[in-house]
Design a protein around this motif. Structure first.
Motif, mmCIF file in Angstrom:
data_model
loop_
_atom_site.group_PDB
_atom_site.id
_atom_site.type_symbol
_atom_site.label_atom_id
_atom_site.label_comp_id
_atom_site.label_asym_id
_atom_site.label_seq_id
_atom_site.Cartn_x
_atom_site.Cartn_y
_atom_site.Cartn_z
ATOM 1 N N VAL A 100 0.872 -1.177 0.000
ATOM 2 C CA VAL A 100 0.000 0.000 0.000
ATOM 3 C C VAL A 100 0.912 1.232 0.000
ATOM 4 N N TYR A 111 -4.973 4.968 2.667
ATOM 5 C CA TYR A 111 -6.383 4.971 2.295
ATOM 6 C C TYR A 111 -6.742 3.664 1.595
ATOM 7 N N THR A 112 -8.000 3.267 1.778
ATOM 8 C CA THR A 112 -8.431 2.003 1.185
ATOM 9 C C THR A 112 -9.947 1.918 1.195
ATOM 10 N N ASN A 113 -10.461 0.853 0.594
ATOM 11 C CA ASN A 113 -11.871 0.507 0.678
ATOM 12 C C ASN A 113 -12.098 -0.171 2.035
ATOM 13 N N SER A 126 -12.739 -3.898 1.926
ATOM 14 C CA SER A 126 -11.701 -4.795 1.432
ATOM 15 C C SER A 126 -11.280 -5.758 2.535
ATOM 16 N N LYS A 166 -8.367 -6.026 4.016
ATOM 17 C CA LYS A 166 -7.661 -5.335 5.095
ATOM 18 C C LYS A 166 -8.617 -4.484 5.921
ATOM 19 N N GLN A 223 -13.307 -3.812 -3.818
ATOM 20 C CA GLN A 223 -11.974 -4.343 -3.539
ATOM 21 C C GLN A 223 -12.017 -5.650 -2.753
ATOM 22 N N SER A 224 -11.255 -6.623 -3.228
ATOM 23 C CA SER A 224 -11.109 -7.961 -2.646
ATOM 24 C C SER A 224 -12.261 -8.907 -2.997
ATOM 25 N N TRP A 279 -15.190 4.127 1.705
ATOM 26 C CA TRP A 279 -13.786 4.411 1.378
ATOM 27 C C TRP A 279 -13.254 5.485 2.325
#
Length: 217
Positions: A69, A82-84, A87, A89, A146-147, A177
């Motif tokens: 990341v 930052y991420t969904n 997801s 994680k 995501q994922s 998000w």
């Protein structure tokens, strides 16, 4: 196993590490200041993505996973990415809000490892960063679950195209998000040395201050 099916030898990948000594007297008083100094040196050395880090999480059931990341900010409060939130994680961190970060700066024979608790950053901070991203990345955040399993690349591309047509200028900030901050409890600085006698100095949070410990390589 016959000769044709044997895996290739890794003997040729051996290397020697050699760097300047990392001594306790050389360290900054806190790990964030020390990280800032090393990060600047990684940038100056021309590393292609010095802010790339491996983020390791673990589910409530004890199943670990790791991925690369990009670090998007750091300060005295910790390290931000930052991420969904839906997801893998994101789900892991909802169940078990702890993570480990690793900055693998191999070409300058250094690593930085961070361990700590994880919190979501305020919604307004996530929204401000989302709006600063390129348009395509903002649509991509909506298009990618995501994922999740995707039936085909075409399915993914069609979803992206539909969303781009729906929001040709300003896509809204997704509720799913945002950012996470890793609040460090330990930060280790690793400097490669000859004969595998590497320098490892760890900051460990002790009350309101930081204790520094040398670890065996």
């Amino acid at each position: 196993m016959d000769a044709t099916s044997r895996p290739p030898s890794l003997a040729g990948l051996r290397r020697t590490y050699e760097g300047l000594p990392l001594l306790e007297a050389d360290l900054a008083s806190d790990p964030i200041s020390q990280f800032a100094a090393w990060f600047a040196e990684a940038v100056d050395a021309g590393l292609p993505e010095p802010n790339a880090m491996i983020v390791a999480t673990c589910s409530a059931g004890g199943r670990p996973t790791a991925r690369t990341v990009l670090l998007k900010g750091y300060d005295a409060d910790g390290f931000v990415f930052y991420t969904n939130y839906e997801s893998r994680k994101g789900r892991d961190l909802a169940e078990n809000p702890r993570a480990s970060l690793l900055f693998p700066w191999h070409s300058i024979r250094r690593q930085v490892r961070v361990e700590g608790s994880v919190v979501r950053i305020p919604r307004e901070e996530s929204a401000a960063y989302f709006r600063s991203r390129p348009y395509g990345s903002r649509i991509g955040a909506w298009a990618s679950r995501q994922s999740a399993v995707v039936g085909s690349r075409e399915e993914l591309d069609e979803r992206y195209a539909r969303l781009a047509a729906r929001w040709p200028e300003e896509p809204p900030v997704p509720d799913f998000w945002g950012g996470f901050r890793v609040v460090p409890a330990e930060v280790e600085f690793w400097q490669g040395q000859l004969d595998r006698m590497h320098d490892r100095l760890r900051y460990r949070r002790s009350g309101g201050s930081w204790a520094v410990e040398r670890l065996a390589p």
